[in-house]
Design an enzyme around this catalytic site. Structure first.
Site, short mmCIF file in Angstrom:
data_model
loop_
_atom_site.label_atom_id
_atom_site.label_comp_id
_atom_site.label_asym_id
_atom_site.label_seq_id
_atom_site.Cartn_x
_atom_site.Cartn_y
_atom_site.Cartn_z
N LYS A 143 8.19 7.99 -12.45
CA LYS A 143 7.93 7.57 -13.84
C LYS A 143 8.54 8.54 -14.84
O LYS A 143 8.58 9.75 -14.60
CB LYS A 143 6.42 7.50 -14.08
CG LYS A 143 5.65 6.73 -13.03
CD LYS A 143 4.16 6.79 -13.28
CE LYS A 143 3.37 6.38 -12.06
NZ LYS A 143 3.43 7.38 -10.97
N TYR B 288 4.05 14.79 -13.03
CA TYR B 288 3.22 15.38 -11.97
C TYR B 288 3.75 16.74 -11.53
O TYR B 288 3.02 17.51 -10.90
CB TYR B 288 3.16 14.47 -10.75
CG TYR B 288 2.54 13.12 -10.97
CD1 TYR B 288 1.89 12.78 -12.15
CD2 TYR B 288 2.62 12.14 -9.97
CE1 TYR B 288 1.34 11.53 -12.35
CE2 TYR B 288 2.06 10.88 -10.15
CZ TYR B 288 1.43 10.58 -11.34
OH TYR B 288 0.90 9.33 -11.52
N LEU C 4 0.85 -1.19 0.00
CA LEU C 4 0.00 0.00 0.00
C LEU C 4 0.88 1.23 0.00
O LEU C 4 1.74 1.41 0.88
CB LEU C 4 -0.91 -0.01 1.23
CG LEU C 4 -1.92 1.13 1.34
CD1 LEU C 4 -2.92 1.09 0.19
CD2 LEU C 4 -2.66 1.06 2.67
N ASP D 45 4.58 7.21 -4.45
CA ASP D 45 4.54 7.16 -5.91
C ASP D 45 4.38 8.57 -6.48
O ASP D 45 3.44 9.28 -6.14
CB ASP D 45 3.37 6.29 -6.38
CG ASP D 45 3.17 6.38 -7.89
OD1 ASP D 45 3.91 5.67 -8.61
OD2 ASP D 45 2.31 7.15 -8.34
#
Length: 301
Positions: free
Chosen positions: A82, A57, A24, A52
């Protein structure tokens, strides 16, 4: 390379290369930079140890600030970020790593992911993934993965690369479960990680009757356990072996989403939630991703 870390509370997932990751995590998609630092600090105080983020972003620097402010040792926090499609290509993706690592303020990244496939320019996708493989070889990344890759993308990628992705981060929630894609991931030893795991994306449609948060079945199960709809959905993910990365900027929701380790759904309840799947995607269609439509410049700092 270290593979096992004690992440404290919560469940873990062992990736296909032996690296252990919290099941999680805490996501920061669409979290403005000015509130990201405090949100991540709150998550870490709550007990989250997987954070994450993504170059696209625009908040990697704030994530790094929060981790340093927390006082928690670097190797006790699993950082996942990412590469955006605009930085695909072998040399370009190596540079994308440098940009992300610099913003995060770290020397290594635990899980480095390609954010999308570029179906119309798949050679760029392959070259980017080969750069991820080089980063693993060089010890700068512990595990590599992909996001929003469909079964055909996975097949094409694996035919031209060496390392099987450890994770495929995709849209999965009770209204869009993608069972065929989950099966394709499992067959290849790839962990399915759910973005929008509690169906937040369903609330953007303007149809309150179709929001997972107000679904009668989910609310009914939640009432049985004295839990929220979000907590039921996160249990659904965890009990079916996925990783999930809910997001919030509200301290009470951040804590609520982590309070899911003290109850279990029955097999019948899990199956009932499975049957809510509508097959309707909330995010972009992966086959429609192009540089012309979705390209953006990722700044150096």
């Amino acid at each position: 390379m270290r593979t096992t870390v004690d992440y404290g509370t919560g469940e873990v997932r062992t990736l296909n290369n032996g690296v252990v990751m919290p099941a999680l995590g805490f996501g920061v998609f669409q979290t403005p930079p000015e509130v990201t630092t405090r949100a991540v600090e709150t998550a870490l105080e709550t007990g989250y140890r997987l954070i994450d983020t993504a170059a696209a972003y625009g908040n990697e620097r704030q994530v790094g600030d929060a981790i340093r402010n927390s006082g928690i040792a670097r190797d006790e926090v699993f950082i996942e970020t990412k590469v955006w499609i605009s930085d695909y290509g072998f040399d370009e993706t190596l540079h994308a790593f440098d940009k992300s690592a610099r913003k995060l303020g770290v020397d290594s990244i635990d899980l480095f992911i390609l954010h999308q496939a570029l179906p119309g320019e798949f050679d760029k996708t392959v070259d980017a993934y080969r750069a991820l493989e080089r980063l693993v070889t060089d010890g700068r990344v512990r595990a590599v993965g992909v996001s929003n890759f469909m079964p055909g993308h996975l097949t094409d990628l694996l035919e031209r690369t060496e390392i099987v992705p450890a994770v495929n981060q995709v849209e999965v929630h009770p209204y869009f479960a993608q069972p065929a894609l989950q099966e394709a991931n499992a067959e290849r030893g790839i962990l399915t990680q759910a973005w929008s795991p509690i169906g937040g994306i369903t609330s953007y449609r303007g149809d309150s009757e179709r929001s997972t948060f107000t679904d009668p079945l989910i609310l009914g199960i939640a009432e049985q356990y004295g839990k929220s709809a979000a907590q039921v959905m996160l249990r659904w993910h965890l009990q079916q072996g996925r990783s999930a990365i809910p997001k919030s900027v509200r301290a009470e929701r951040i804590a609520e989403n982590f309070d899911v380790f003290d109850f279990e759904l029955t097999a019948e309840q899990l199956a009932a939630v499975d049957r809510l799947d509508t097959g309707v995607r909330g995010g972009p269609e992966p086959e429609d991703i192009t540089l012309e439509t979705f390209g953006l410049v990722i700044p150096e700092a």
